[in-house]
Scaffold this active site. Structure first.
Site, PDB file in Angstrom:
ATOM      1  N   TYR A  27       0.801  -1.236   0.000  1.00 55.53           N
ATOM      2  CA  TYR A  27       0.000   0.000   0.000  1.00 55.53           C
ATOM      3  C   TYR A  27       0.829   1.279   0.000  1.00 55.53           C
ATOM      4  CZ  TYR A  27      -3.826  -3.225   0.807  1.00 55.53           C
ATOM      5  OH  TYR A  27      -4.738  -4.244   0.675  1.00 55.53           O
ATOM      6  N   HIS A 104      -8.161   1.162  -6.608  1.00 59.80           N
ATOM      7  CA  HIS A 104      -7.439   0.350  -5.619  1.00 59.80           C
ATOM      8  C   HIS A 104      -5.965   0.686  -5.710  1.00 59.80           C
ATOM      9  CE1 HIS A 104     -11.027  -1.923  -4.880  1.00 59.80           C
ATOM     10  NE2 HIS A 104     -11.212  -1.951  -6.182  1.00 59.80           N
TER      11      HIS A 104
HETATM   12  C1  DQA Z   1      -7.650  -2.232  -1.689  1.00 59.45           C
HETATM   13  C2  DQA Z   1      -7.634  -3.688  -2.168  1.00 59.45           C
HETATM   14  C3  DQA Z   1      -8.608  -4.525  -1.373  1.00 59.45           C
HETATM   15  O1  DQA Z   1      -8.564  -5.871  -1.828  1.00 59.45           O
HETATM   16  C4  DQA Z   1      -8.227  -4.508   0.104  1.00 59.45           C
HETATM   17  O2  DQA Z   1      -9.152  -5.250   0.847  1.00 59.45           O
HETATM   18  C5  DQA Z   1      -8.074  -3.134   0.627  1.00 59.45           C
HETATM   19  C6  DQA Z   1      -7.393  -2.145  -0.192  1.00 59.45           C
HETATM   20  C7  DQA Z   1      -6.573  -1.397  -2.391  1.00 59.45           C
HETATM   21  O3  DQA Z   1      -6.673  -0.167  -2.351  1.00 59.45           O
HETATM   22  O4  DQA Z   1      -5.629  -1.947  -2.959  1.00 59.45           O
HETATM   23  O5  DQA Z   1      -8.452  -2.837   1.755  1.00 59.45           O
HETATM   24  O6  DQA Z   1      -8.908  -1.684  -1.980  1.00 59.45           O
END
Ligand code: DQA
Length: 152
Positions: A27, A104
Site C-alpha cells: 500500500y 485500488h
Molecule cells: C484495496 C484492495 C482490497 O482488496 C483490500 O481489501 C483493501 C485495499 C486497495 O486499495 O488496494 O483494503 O482496496
C-alpha cells in the site's frame, strides 16, 4: 475551467484510517491524510473540488451513499475489502446514480483470487487498480472529463 458540477466525493472504506500501518510493500506506507492531500491538489488542478469521507462501518458507508446526490456530482471510491462482497454498498451506489470510478492502490488482479471480484462491476465508469496514489489522479481525470470540467 471550473464548472458548478465539479464536486467529487472521495470515499474510503474499511481499514483506510490505518493506511499507514498496512503493508508498505502493498500500500505504499502513506497515511490517509497524505493520500487525501494529494487527491485534493490533483482535483484542484482539474477544476474539481474533492470532499472526503472514510468509515469502518458498512452501514455508515451506505448512509453516506444515500446522501451522495445532495453532496457531490461524482464519486471516487476505494471501498477496501467491501469491494469484494458488499452487495449492500453496490445497491446504494446504484441508487445514488452518480458517475463513479473505483480505485485500488494495489493490483487486485494479481493478488488472491477473491480480490478479483468487484460488486461495482457494471456500476462504475472504470476500475483503476495497481497504480498506487497515481491511480486516484487517473480516476479524477476520468471524472473531470465526464463532468466536463476539463476538455477531452
Ligand atoms: C484495496 C484492495 C482490497 O482488496 C483490500 O481489501 C483493501 C485495499 C486497495 O486499495 O488496494 O483494503 O482496496
Amino acid at each position: 475551467m471550473t464548472t458548478s458540477h465539479n464536486r467529487v466525493a472521495v470515499l474510503h472504506g474499511v481499514n483506510f484510517d490505518i493506511l499507514d500501518r498496512r503493508d508498505p510493500e502493498v500500500y505504499g506506507g502513506l497515511s490517509l491524510n497524505e493520500l487525501e492531500m494529494k487527491i485534493k491538489a490533483w482535483a484542484r488542478e482539474l477544476g474539481l473540488e474533492a470532499i472526503f469521507f472514510q468509515t469502518n462501518s458498512e452501514g455508515e458507508f451506505v448512509e453516506y451513499l444515500h446522501q451522495l446526490p445532495d453532496l457531490a456530482d461524482a464519486a471516487l471510491l476505494n471501498a477496501g475489502a467491501w469491494t469484494h462482497y458488499s452487495r449492500a454498498i453496490a445497491d446504494a451506489l446504484d441508487v445514488a446514480g452518480l458517475p463513479a470510478v473505483e480505485v485500488h492502490l494495489s493490483n487486485v488482479e494479481s493478488r488472491e483470487d477473491w480480490r478479483r471480484d468487484s460488486v461495482f462491476d457494471g456500476l462504475v465508469l472504470a476500475k483503476v487498480s495497481g497504480k498506487g496514489p497515481d491511480g486516484y489522479h487517473e480516476a479524477l481525470d476520468l471524472l473531470a472529463r465526464e463532468l466536463g470540467s476539463v476538455d477531452g
